[in-house]
Scaffold this motif. Sequence first.
Motif, PDB file in Angstrom:
ATOM      1  N   PRO A 167      -5.400  46.995   5.588  1.00  0.00           N
ATOM      2  CA  PRO A 167      -4.152  47.495   4.869  1.00  0.00           C
ATOM      3  C   PRO A 167      -3.180  47.945   5.791  1.00  0.00           C
ATOM      4  O   PRO A 167      -2.116  47.850   5.368  1.00  0.00           O
ATOM      5  CB  PRO A 167      -4.853  48.639   4.079  1.00  0.00           C
ATOM      6  N   TRP A 168      -3.491  48.210   7.084  1.00  0.00           N
ATOM      7  CA  TRP A 168      -2.369  48.771   7.917  1.00  0.00           C
ATOM      8  C   TRP A 168      -1.562  47.437   8.053  1.00  0.00           C
ATOM      9  O   TRP A 168      -0.337  47.408   8.576  1.00  0.00           O
ATOM     10  CB  TRP A 168      -2.909  49.372   9.152  1.00  0.00           C
TER      11      TRP A 168
ATOM     12  N   VAL B 103       0.799  46.865   5.247  1.00  0.00           N
ATOM     13  CA  VAL B 103       1.908  47.644   5.469  1.00  0.00           C
ATOM     14  C   VAL B 103       3.043  47.431   6.203  1.00  0.00           C
ATOM     15  O   VAL B 103       4.139  47.698   5.943  1.00  0.00           O
ATOM     16  CB  VAL B 103       1.720  49.465   5.646  1.00  0.00           C
TER      17      VAL B 103
ATOM     18  N   HIS C  58       2.659  46.468   0.148  1.00  0.00           N
ATOM     19  CA  HIS C  58       2.123  47.351  -0.344  1.00  0.00           C
ATOM     20  C   HIS C  58       1.114  47.123  -1.275  1.00  0.00           C
ATOM     21  O   HIS C  58       0.121  47.811  -1.452  1.00  0.00           O
ATOM     22  CB  HIS C  58       3.025  48.421  -0.983  1.00  0.00           C
TER      23      HIS C  58
ATOM     24  N   ALA D 232      -1.717  45.913   0.300  1.00  0.00           N
ATOM     25  CA  ALA D 232      -2.429  46.880   1.107  1.00  0.00           C
ATOM     26  C   ALA D 232      -3.187  47.750   0.288  1.00  0.00           C
ATOM     27  O   ALA D 232      -4.682  48.213   0.287  1.00  0.00           O
ATOM     28  CB  ALA D 232      -1.689  48.122   1.600  1.00  0.00           C
ATOM     29  N   ARG D 233      -2.815  47.621  -1.217  1.00  0.00           N
ATOM     30  CA  ARG D 233      -3.444  48.391  -2.272  1.00  0.00           C
ATOM     31  C   ARG D 233      -5.043  47.476  -2.651  1.00  0.00           C
ATOM     32  O   ARG D 233      -5.718  48.375  -2.804  1.00  0.00           O
ATOM     33  CB  ARG D 233      -2.623  48.372  -3.554  1.00  0.00           C
TER      34      ARG D 233
ATOM     35  N   LEU E 159      -7.469  48.122  -0.066  1.00  0.00           N
ATOM     36  CA  LEU E 159      -8.212  49.493  -0.020  1.00  0.00           C
ATOM     37  C   LEU E 159      -9.043  49.498  -1.077  1.00  0.00           C
ATOM     38  O   LEU E 159     -10.157  50.016  -1.240  1.00  0.00           O
ATOM     39  CB  LEU E 159      -6.953  50.441  -0.157  1.00  0.00           C
TER      40      LEU E 159
ATOM     41  N   ASP F 231      -3.151  55.638  -3.612  1.00  0.00           N
ATOM     42  CA  ASP F 231      -1.676  55.911  -3.356  1.00  0.00           C
ATOM     43  C   ASP F 231      -1.395  56.860  -2.122  1.00  0.00           C
ATOM     44  O   ASP F 231      -0.469  56.621  -1.407  1.00  0.00           O
ATOM     45  CB  ASP F 231      -1.133  56.544  -4.704  1.00  0.00           C
TER      46      ASP F 231
ATOM     47  N   THR G 150      -3.345  57.390   0.164  1.00  0.00           N
ATOM     48  CA  THR G 150      -3.716  56.573   1.492  1.00  0.00           C
ATOM     49  C   THR G 150      -2.767  55.591   1.956  1.00  0.00           C
ATOM     50  O   THR G 150      -2.296  55.593   3.114  1.00  0.00           O
ATOM     51  CB  THR G 150      -5.003  55.784   1.305  1.00  0.00           C
ATOM     52  N   ILE G 151      -2.079  54.796   1.020  1.00  0.00           N
ATOM     53  CA  ILE G 151      -1.032  53.827   1.439  1.00  0.00           C
ATOM     54  C   ILE G 151       0.292  54.724   1.638  1.00  0.00           C
ATOM     55  O   ILE G 151       0.909  54.569   2.798  1.00  0.00           O
ATOM     56  CB  ILE G 151      -0.597  53.121   0.104  1.00  0.00           C
TER      57      ILE G 151
ATOM     58  N   GLU H 298       1.880  54.298   5.486  1.00  0.00           N
ATOM     59  CA  GLU H 298       3.291  54.102   5.817  1.00  0.00           C
ATOM     60  C   GLU H 298       3.977  55.273   6.506  1.00  0.00           C
ATOM     61  O   GLU H 298       4.848  55.036   7.389  1.00  0.00           O
ATOM     62  CB  GLU H 298       4.165  54.305   4.430  1.00  0.00           C
TER      63      GLU H 298
ATOM     64  N   ILE I 295       3.852  49.703  -5.770  1.00  0.00           N
ATOM     65  CA  ILE I 295       2.628  49.681  -6.437  1.00  0.00           C
ATOM     66  C   ILE I 295       2.780  49.619  -7.871  1.00  0.00           C
ATOM     67  O   ILE I 295       3.640  50.344  -8.396  1.00  0.00           O
ATOM     68  CB  ILE I 295       1.900  51.205  -5.938  1.00  0.00           C
TER      69      ILE I 295
END
Length: 494
Positions: free
Chosen positions: A191-192, A195, A200, A203-204, A207, A221, A223-224, A228, A493
Amino acid sequence: MLNEFNTAVWTNGRSYLVTDNSTFQAFNKKFGSLTASGSYKIPASWQSALSNGARAGEVIGLLINGVASDRWGYRKTMVAALTAMMGFIFVLFFAPNVETLVVGEVLCGIPWGIFQTLAVSYASEVCPVVLRPYLTTYINMCWVFGQFVASGVNRGAVQRHDQWAYRIPFAVQWIWPLPILIGCLFAPESPWWHVRHGDHEGARRALKRLTSDNDPDFSIDNTIAMIEYTNELEKKLAAGTSYRDCFKGIDLRRTEIVCGVWIVQTLCGTNIMGYSSYFLVQAGLPTVHSFDLSMGQLGLGLLGTLGSWFLMPHFGRRTLHFTGVSILCIIMFIVGCLGFSHASSSKWAVGAMLIVFTFVYDFTVGPVAYSLVSEMSSTRLKSKTVVLARCCYNISNIVVNVLTNYQLSSSSWNWGVRAAYFWAGTAFICAVWEYFRLPEPKGRTYSELDMLFEQRVPARKFKSTKVDPFNADHQYAHPSEIMEDMSLDKLDIK
């Protein structure tokens, strides 16, 4: 484990070629030349080429990985490397001469180099802080386990005198890539990484696959937003994404630490550790049983890595690593002292001390280094910093191999066991460096580590210094305020 198995096949094979030329006589007859004594032997120049060919390929692979994993992601890079690995093994298996064998070594070294650093970076980004030391040090266990399996394969082939004595170890390497490749196809991307590339939604999705839907305390949300936040904080601290940025500002110190931790692995005497079987053979142990001994030694390495998991939560990475290097320094000094005795019992004592060395190393320096390497660099420069560190490791390993050969060879310096004094000295220097330069990252988030480095906190005070990366001195708000200010549309998102 793939890289570790492949490396160990060659390491074991070459070491026993040195100790007992009859062990792999089929290999010598195929790739060597007839000597005046009537036996076949691989010239020293080609032995060096075989030893260092893979190292050269690994350096190429490391540099490729630093660019490829940033651009295309960890998963795609790993899939490409595994595919190339399956093709390059054909070169080794069907090599008609030593020249082709060296080419195969260089080609196989390229994906091996990619494996060496990609796993560390990926593991550190897909797990929570509390699991980070366990997953990253597990890589060391894979290294030991790969060597263990390779020793078993070599043990099974050691008494053969046909071409399969060396073809079987080559062929077994085809077992690993395909199942690993299939697993990678179904693995989520970091996910990093998503981002950092402004994706995003990606990344969602990553995760969601990495976490359980039944955890009421986990918020995708939040965590993202935190990922970021850390990414923007590092950009604020002038962390770029090129190799040049690794040597700028506070990242220069982080690069030094990451490179130093891996170089310590080669300078603390590990090359002598691999000669425990050799000294026991000199003491009268049959060569074939030395394979059994090496497997037992690697079994202790597995137990040592498991033991490090129980010690790290209590003592931290810095304390465990520093203590390990200090103990290894003492063991090397004792081994050097044993070198003044010419009795057969002293060789048994040397072998026993080197087995203890293996256990201590895999309890401390071996596994803990992987955790430190993954935590000390900034997330934006992680893949490139780890690549630079592994390049330093490979280069230092080549130098150490050359030095060890000169130290132990009866036709060169002929230091024998007393060469351990030299490595006791280098281990002492490593311990001094660690005391003043190696920080403690235990329990720290990446944003907290960023601020500790920005404030230039001394390494010895990392553990006790309290830091809040969300305080008013910086342009960023507290995470709760981030969630209020960042709409779902801005996070992309849905």
